[in-house]
Design a protein around this motif. Structure first.
Motif, PDB file in Angstrom:
ATOM      1  N   ILE A   2       0.992  -0.985   0.093  1.00 13.50           N
ATOM      2  CA  ILE A   2      -0.034  -0.099  -0.072  1.00 13.50           C
ATOM      3  C   ILE A   2       0.899   1.318  -0.024  1.00 13.50           C
ATOM      4  CG2 ILE A   2      -1.661   1.380   1.305  1.00 13.50           C
ATOM      5  CD1 ILE A   2      -2.911  -1.339   2.230  1.00 13.50           C
ATOM      6  N   GLU A   3       1.933   1.292   1.009  1.00 16.07           N
ATOM      7  CA  GLU A   3       2.874   2.494   0.696  1.00 16.07           C
ATOM      8  C   GLU A   3       3.634   2.494  -0.591  1.00 16.07           C
ATOM      9  OE1 GLU A   3       6.896   3.805   3.082  1.00 16.07           O
ATOM     10  OE2 GLU A   3       5.601   2.230   3.864  1.00 16.07           O
ATOM     11  N   GLY A   4       3.660   1.433  -1.149  1.00 13.94           N
ATOM     12  CA  GLY A   4       4.353   1.655  -2.533  1.00 13.94           C
ATOM     13  C   GLY A   4       3.373   2.428  -3.485  1.00 13.94           C
ATOM     14  N   MET A   5       2.156   1.868  -3.372  1.00 11.07           N
ATOM     15  CA  MET A   5       1.218   2.403  -4.384  1.00 11.07           C
ATOM     16  C   MET A   5       0.723   3.843  -3.914  1.00 11.07           C
ATOM     17  SD  MET A   5      -1.423  -0.890  -4.261  1.00 11.07           S
ATOM     18  CE  MET A   5      -2.962   0.141  -4.631  1.00 11.07           C
ATOM     19  N   ALA A   6       0.901   4.356  -2.735  1.00 13.81           N
ATOM     20  CA  ALA A   6       0.504   5.561  -2.318  1.00 13.81           C
ATOM     21  C   ALA A   6       1.831   6.447  -2.760  1.00 13.81           C
ATOM     22  CB  ALA A   6       0.459   5.875  -1.030  1.00 13.81           C
ATOM     23  N   THR A   7       3.168   6.134  -2.867  1.00 17.25           N
ATOM     24  CA  THR A   7       4.204   6.571  -3.212  1.00 17.25           C
ATOM     25  C   THR A   7       4.287   6.904  -4.816  1.00 17.25           C
ATOM     26  OG1 THR A   7       5.548   5.987  -1.603  1.00 17.25           O
ATOM     27  CG2 THR A   7       6.726   6.700  -3.558  1.00 17.25           C
ATOM     28  N   ALA A   9       1.275   7.013  -6.746  1.00 16.42           N
ATOM     29  CA  ALA A   9       0.338   7.886  -6.644  1.00 16.42           C
ATOM     30  C   ALA A   9       0.812   9.541  -6.722  1.00 16.42           C
ATOM     31  CB  ALA A   9      -0.993   7.493  -6.069  1.00 16.42           C
ATOM     32  N   TYR A  10       1.323   9.741  -5.369  1.00 19.28           N
ATOM     33  CA  TYR A  10       2.024  10.893  -4.913  1.00 19.28           C
ATOM     34  C   TYR A  10       2.891  11.512  -6.047  1.00 19.28           C
ATOM     35  CZ  TYR A  10       4.928  14.324  -2.506  1.00 19.28           C
ATOM     36  OH  TYR A  10       5.562  15.486  -2.373  1.00 19.28           O
ATOM     37  N   ASN A  11       3.999  10.467  -6.628  1.00 18.98           N
ATOM     38  CA  ASN A  11       4.735  10.839  -7.488  1.00 18.98           C
ATOM     39  C   ASN A  11       4.215  11.416  -8.839  1.00 18.98           C
ATOM     40  OD1 ASN A  11       6.917  10.654  -5.868  1.00 18.98           O
ATOM     41  ND2 ASN A  11       7.449   8.508  -6.527  1.00 18.98           N
ATOM     42  N   ALA A  12       3.260  10.553  -9.280  1.00 22.33           N
ATOM     43  CA  ALA A  12       2.407  10.920 -10.330  1.00 22.33           C
ATOM     44  C   ALA A  12       1.529  12.402 -10.429  1.00 22.33           C
ATOM     45  CB  ALA A  12       1.507   9.872 -10.885  1.00 22.33           C
ATOM     46  N   PHE A  13       1.058  12.554  -9.090  1.00 24.05           N
ATOM     47  CA  PHE A  13       0.591  13.855  -8.723  1.00 24.05           C
ATOM     48  C   PHE A  13       1.383  15.004  -8.833  1.00 24.05           C
ATOM     49  CE2 PHE A  13      -1.157  16.905  -5.901  1.00 24.05           C
ATOM     50  CZ  PHE A  13      -2.143  17.345  -6.394  1.00 24.05           C
ATOM     51  N   VAL A  14       2.518  14.679  -8.276  1.00 19.67           N
ATOM     52  CA  VAL A  14       3.263  15.782  -8.108  1.00 19.67           C
ATOM     53  C   VAL A  14       4.003  16.241  -9.653  1.00 19.67           C
ATOM     54  CG1 VAL A  14       5.852  16.564  -7.219  1.00 19.67           C
ATOM     55  CG2 VAL A  14       4.106  15.670  -5.687  1.00 19.67           C
TER      56      VAL A  14
END
Length: 70
Positions: A2-7, A9-14
């Motif tokens: 889950i942490e990897g998926m969140a990371t 998503a965050y990187n794509a958003f940024v």
């Protein structure tokens, strides 16, 4: 996992924000841009995350005008 998926998503958003606002990823991740925190509309406008702040009715009127003018 889950942490990897969140990371991811965050990187794509940024990256998308940086591209859309015409700034670097470092600028988006900077303290001046909230470092991923939630900002209210006025603060977002102040730091350049949004172009402006208006009501829903103002937005609809602006869209209607754009549609009418082609």
């Amino acid at each position: 996992r889950i942490e990897g998926m969140a990371t991811l998503a965050y990187n794509a958003f940024v990256a998308d924000v940086a591209k859309g606002r015409g700034v670097s990823v470092k600028v988006v991740q900077s303290e001046a841009w909230g470092r991923g925190a939630i900002l209210d509309a006025a603060e977002g406008a102040r730091v350049g995350l949004v172009d402006g702040v208006q009501s829903f009715d103002e937005t609809l009127a602006q869209l209607a005008k754009a549609v009418r003018s082609g």
